[in-house]
Design a protein around this motif. Structure first.
Motif, PDB file in Angstrom:
ATOM      1  N   LYS A  49     111.791 141.663-107.892  1.00  0.00           N
ATOM      2  CA  LYS A  49     113.078 142.361-107.959  1.00  0.00           C
ATOM      3  C   LYS A  49     113.403 142.814-109.379  1.00  0.00           C
ATOM      4  O   LYS A  49     113.896 143.914-109.592  1.00  0.00           O
ATOM      5  N   THR A  50     113.156 141.964-110.362  1.00  0.00           N
ATOM      6  CA  THR A  50     113.543 142.292-111.739  1.00  0.00           C
ATOM      7  C   THR A  50     112.389 142.855-112.565  1.00  0.00           C
ATOM      8  O   THR A  50     112.617 143.337-113.667  1.00  0.00           O
ATOM      9  N   LYS A  59     110.096 141.265-114.102  1.00  0.00           N
ATOM     10  CA  LYS A  59     110.019 140.461-115.308  1.00  0.00           C
ATOM     11  C   LYS A  59     108.950 139.382-115.108  1.00  0.00           C
ATOM     12  O   LYS A  59     108.892 138.745-114.055  1.00  0.00           O
TER      13      LYS A  59
END
Length: 193
Positions: free
Chosen positions: A153-154, A156
């Motif tokens: 989702k991010t 990262k």
């Protein structure tokens, strides 16, 4: 009583196997909540790269099978749609030089002498002695396997593990890949919170 004597004998092979494993290094994002990650998917590599390097398909399969087994043992499952984590790997094989030091010993020898007091010949034995080290360099092939986990989702990086070990050839064998993955996932303690 016999059982107590057998325990050290049974533990010795386990301790030797753990001691011979390569050193793995891990970095993880301390802010990431690993309890919410349950699913994962593999990131596909470039198709052009795979056409140039045919043995990469077999290596990719071996790495993915080894990592899948470790993650499924932790309760994670592989999905195709909407995974929590994206996983990729990188394998680098390069030549390196290593300093070697070998101990050097003198040759043992005997000396014959005459003793005028006893009017006899005698022999003295001189054993070999440590004389120092002989230093030289050797060319070795080192393989570095890096496994990276990215939050889907991010986008990262949340976890990364890598290890470096000597390999026999440019094409890394299944056994070498399995050993490297085992070393890396020995430090995969994100589930234990």
């Amino acid at each position: 009583m016999r059982v107590l004597k057998a325990i050290p004998v049974l533990l010795l092979p386990v301790l030797l196997a753990i001691g011979c494993a390569t050193t793995a290094y891990v970095e993880k994002d301390e802010t990431a909540d690993f309890s919410r990650y349950q699913t994962y998917a593999w990131i596909d590599s470039d198709k052009n790269e795979d056409k140039k390097n045919r043995h990469a398909d077999l290596m990719k399969k071996n790495v993915q099978e080894a990592v899948n087994a470790k993650l499924q043992k932790q309760g994670w499952r592989e999905v195709k749609n909407r995974p929590d984590v994206l996983i990729s790997y990188d394998m680098l094989v390069e030549k390196s030089t290593r300093e070697l030091s070998n101990p050097v010993y003198s040759m043992p020898f005997r000396r014959v002498y005459y003793n005028p007091f006893y009017r006899r010949f005698g022999t003295i034995y001189y054993p070999s002695r440590f004389m120092g080290y002989d230093y030289n360099t050797a060319t070795v092939q080192e393989g570095t396997l890096t496994i990276t986990m990215v939050d889907a989702k991010t986008d990262k990086t949340i976890w990364q593990g890598w290890t470096t070990d000597d390999v026999n050839s440019r094409n890394v064998t299944r056994k070498e890949i399995q050993s490297s993955v085992n070393s890396i996932f020995r430090k995969f303690d994100v589930v234990k919170k």
